[in-house]
Motif scaffolding. Structure first.
Motif, PDB file in Angstrom:
ATOM      1  N   PRO A  35       0.822  -1.220   0.000  1.00  0.00           N
ATOM      2  CA  PRO A  35       0.000   0.000   0.000  1.00  0.00           C
ATOM      3  C   PRO A  35       0.857   1.272   0.000  1.00  0.00           C
ATOM      4  N   ALA A  36       0.393   2.276  -0.721  1.00  0.00           N
ATOM      5  CA  ALA A  36       1.096   3.558  -0.735  1.00  0.00           C
ATOM      6  C   ALA A  36       1.049   4.180   0.657  1.00  0.00           C
ATOM      7  N   PHE A  37       2.004   5.061   0.944  1.00  0.00           N
ATOM      8  CA  PHE A  37       2.037   5.714   2.260  1.00  0.00           C
ATOM      9  C   PHE A  37       2.669   7.094   2.118  1.00  0.00           C
ATOM     10  N   SER A  38       2.639   7.865   3.195  1.00  0.00           N
ATOM     11  CA  SER A  38       3.246   9.190   3.197  1.00  0.00           C
ATOM     12  C   SER A  38       4.419   9.202   4.161  1.00  0.00           C
ATOM     13  N   ASN A 104       0.174   7.358   9.716  1.00  0.00           N
ATOM     14  CA  ASN A 104       1.049   8.523   9.835  1.00  0.00           C
ATOM     15  C   ASN A 104       0.590   9.432  10.959  1.00  0.00           C
ATOM     16  N   LYS A 110       1.387  20.468   5.280  1.00  0.00           N
ATOM     17  CA  LYS A 110       1.404  20.770   3.840  1.00  0.00           C
ATOM     18  C   LYS A 110       1.390  22.257   3.524  1.00  0.00           C
TER      19      LYS A 110
ATOM     20  N   ASP B 161      -7.554  17.973   4.509  1.00  0.00           N
ATOM     21  CA  ASP B 161      -6.154  17.830   4.920  1.00  0.00           C
ATOM     22  C   ASP B 161      -6.123  17.688   6.440  1.00  0.00           C
ATOM     23  N   PRO B 274      -3.586   7.437   0.977  1.00  0.00           N
ATOM     24  CA  PRO B 274      -2.254   6.941   1.329  1.00  0.00           C
ATOM     25  C   PRO B 274      -1.106   7.947   1.190  1.00  0.00           C
ATOM     26  N   SER B 276      -1.060  11.304   0.685  1.00  0.00           N
ATOM     27  CA  SER B 276      -1.251  12.648   1.229  1.00  0.00           C
ATOM     28  C   SER B 276      -1.619  12.620   2.707  1.00  0.00           C
ATOM     29  N   ASN B 277      -1.991  11.452   3.212  1.00  0.00           N
ATOM     30  CA  ASN B 277      -2.512  11.332   4.577  1.00  0.00           C
ATOM     31  C   ASN B 277      -3.750  12.205   4.795  1.00  0.00           C
ATOM     32  N   ALA B 278      -4.397  12.626   3.714  1.00  0.00           N
ATOM     33  CA  ALA B 278      -5.648  13.378   3.817  1.00  0.00           C
ATOM     34  C   ALA B 278      -6.802  12.371   3.957  1.00  0.00           C
TER      35      ALA B 278
END
Lengths: 320, 347
Positions: A35-38, A104, A110, B161, B274, B276-278
């Protein structure tokens, strides 16, 4: 399971990167993308030892764009409760593990105008992934990395190859220390500071930030310390009607899980608040070690974070 | 279930929208009991029974093509119904991936997605679209990724966000809303955005919901139902267009309430994203006329009782003040006082 659905992984590579730190590459046994992650995410690694199950959080340090494998680094703890020794001594290339989906709790802000990252020792790991997110972007960033000596500096080559102009390294062995006040007092407006490392190190950065008048909204920290050990105590679980004993080197959460009772959790470090449990009765003292409950809530004695906190009581009943 | 689309039905003008018998049977009634009050009614967005609106992550039903056409009409007239702040770009790609992966996986006969590294090929058969693009490269799509993906999905989408212990509504596609505006709410925190909701703040519903959502996990989406009522099957009841639809509320009589008034149910889904964690908040709107509802005897009784006993503050907030009594009167002959079975299902 309460950490959500787990993902099966297999150990693809192990490298001893410093005398105390091992670096692990984990991949799907079927070669599928993970899975993608930040950047800043951690995973809980589930280790099924003979005596008991360990569930430890480790930051993902690999590039978030690379989903063929995840990378983590594990420091061998002297006073290990078993998890880091399991990772160091028992795992081989090809060993199977389970991990929870990445979470996370230490993400980059951001809308920050600048990112100031401060790492102490093994606390470098979340920043390695974040640097990948920041590299080549428009927002300025710097990393200050304090480490015992060059020999103990994990991932030095990786940092120096790509991030030369952004990285400042400080060796204890050469009496180089980060001047936190100096650093934090000269940052441009809109800077966010992130710190990860040992508890004392984080504490000094937070003190310096407070002293320099930083807004708490611009100060971020993450600490993965082993939960404290302590005296054996007994707990009654009211809803599941179980009576359990929490051993010296187990957490309350681990003991509850070992009894077959599921408690939802995310960080296992007393930060996120997810495993918060209601205390129905307690004839002694709750030993709160978390960073989530307010002082008033801690004093109130009505609630506890079983991932880190313990009790000194003869009769403790939880609403679980 | 193979879907037969009704591409020519309308949500404006002649209002030719209607539900087939099958669509009525699967309607997500939000009332599990004969009365209603707010609660933090959040549950895992796990696959529901086959054929139900929760079988898949995003439900594609007989109204899909018509709803996409309606969205295009709204956007052509008012482009600001879609907005995204600059720092939301990684969450836009996350959303596009979620929508395309879900639709192509769940409805392979309607949608297909091929991924070779960053080279993606998307086919939307109902809308006749065939698009090759580079994931991560905005210039390779006709418009921004969130805009592109949600023009091809039913329901509204708001992307929040996560920072400073709060959720900020900073991107969204909102054209099928119950009287709120993305243009107005853009940049608001979770509590600010929900500011106008009565009673719930005092009940600490939003404090608890926020605490829960801040810890929402990847791979573990959640959902809840919300509802209101709308005169005519009008998807776009926006504050921007209040003069066009607000006056309809005064026209309802006990004679025509069954045909004019529609129960408006929102299936709200929340997914952690995933990269952006948004968090993306999907608000899918289902409309059913009171007459269609009353074809199910249990639902006629239940909705009659819920509306009759609804808290006055909720009647006002949901905008039902002018016509609630008319609907209750229209439904009264269907309610013989017999007990209803538990749960929201049709039997």
């Amino acid at each position: 399971m309460s950490g959500g659905q787990t993902i099966e992984v297999v150990v693809k590579a192990i490298e001893q990167v410093t005398p105390l730190i091992k670096h692990f590459q984990l991949a799907s046994p079927r070669g599928e993308a993970l899975p993608a992650f930040s950047g800043g995410s951690h995973v809980i690694v589930v280790m099924r030892g003979e005596a008991r199950v360990h569930r430890n959080p480790y930051s993902l340090l690999s590039a978030p764009q690379n989903l063929d494998s995840y990378e983590i680094a594990v420091r061998r703890m002297d006073e290990s409760r078993g998890g880091s020794h399991f990772m160091h001594d028992r795992l081989r290339v090809g060993s199977q593990l389970e991990i929870a989906h990445p979470v996370n709790l230490f993400g980059l802000d951001k809308i920050a105008r600048k990112h100031l990252m401060i790492a102490g020792g093994i606390g470098i790991t979340p920043f390695l992934a974040q640097l990948e997110d920041l590299h080549g972007g428009l927002v300025p960033y710097e990393l200050h990395y304090s480490v015992r000596s060059a020999e103990h500096a994990a991932f030095l080559a990786r940092l120096q190859a790509r991030e030369q102009e952004h990285v400042h390294i400080y060796y204890d062995s050469e009496n180089q220390v980060i001047d936190f006040e100096g650093l934090l007092s000269k940052q441009p407006l809109g800077t966010h500071v992130y710190v990860c490392g040992p508890a004392g190190f984080i504490g000094r950065v937070l003190d310096a930030a407070r002293g320099c008048g930083w807004s708490p909204s611009h100060v971020h920290w993450e600490q993965f310390s082993a939960p404290p050990t302590g005296d054996v105590f007994q707990v009654q679980l009211a809803r599941s009607m179980k009576k359990i004993v929490v051993p010296q080197d187990s957490t309350l959460l681990e003991a509850i899980e070992a009894a077959g009772v599921d408690v939802p959790y995310l960080c296992r470090g007393g930060v996120c608040g997810f495993c918060q449990s209601k205390v129905i009765e307690c004839d002694g003292e709750l030993l709160h070690y978390d960073h989530f409950l307010s002082d008033a809530e801690k004093a109130g004695g009505k609630t506890i974070m079983p991932c880190v906190s313990r009790a000194r009581a003869n009769h403790l009943v939880l609403d679980l | 279930m193979s879907v037969v689309f009704k591409p020519d039905e309308t949500f404006r003008g002649e209002f030719t929208y209607s539900n087939s018998v099958a669509a009525i049977r699967r309607f997500p009634l939000p009332f599990a009991e004969d009365n209603y009050m707010y609660s933090v009614n959040i549950e895992p967005h796990a696959p529901g029974p086959k054929g139900s609106v929760t079988e898949f992550a995003f439900d594609v039903d007989e109204h899909y093509v018509a709803e996409c056409k309606e969205r295009a009409l709204v956007l052509a007239a008012e482009p600001l119904r879609y907005q995204a702040l600059p720092h939301m770009m990684s969450s836009q790609w996350d959303c596009l991936e979620l929508v395309m992966e879900s639709l192509s996986h769940d409805y392979p006969q309607l949608f297909s997605l091929e991924r070779r590294s960053n080279a993606w090929h998307w086919i939307n058969r109902p809308l006749g679209l065939d698009q090759r693009f580079t994931f991560g490269d905005v210039a390779s799509l006709p418009c921004e990724p969130l805009d592109y993906a949600t023009r091809q999905a039913q329901g509204d989408f708001v992307v929040m966000d996560q920072r400073d212990g709060d959720l900020w509504a900073e991107a969204g596609m909102v054209t099928t809303q119950a009287d709120w505006s993305m243009d107005f709410d853009l940049g608001m925190t979770f509590r600010e955005w929900h500011g106008p909701v009565p009673l719930a703040h005092e009940m600490q519903v939003f404090d608890r919901a926020l605490k829960f959502l801040l810890n929402l996990r990847l791979g573990a989406p959640v959902r809840r139902l919300n509802w209101t009522m709308t005169v005519h099957p009008r998807l776009d009841t926006s504050p921007e267009n209040y003069p066009k639809w607000g006056q309809d509320r005064a026209r309802v009589t006990a004679k025509d309430a069954g045909d004019l008034v529609h129960l408006r149910v929102e299936l709200q889904g929340l997914w952690r994203l995933p990269r952006s964690n948004a968090i993306v908040f999907g608000i899918r709107c289902y409309l059913i006329s009171v007459r269609e509802l009353a074809t199910v005897p249990k639902w006629a009784r239940r909705v009659h009782r819920v509306l009759k006993g609804l808290h006055p503050a909720l009647v006002d907030y949901k905008g039902l003040t002018r016509y609630r009594d008319a609907v209750v009167e229209w439904l009264a002959p269907f309610d013989d006082g017999a007990p209803t079975t538990p749960g929201a299902g049709p039997e």
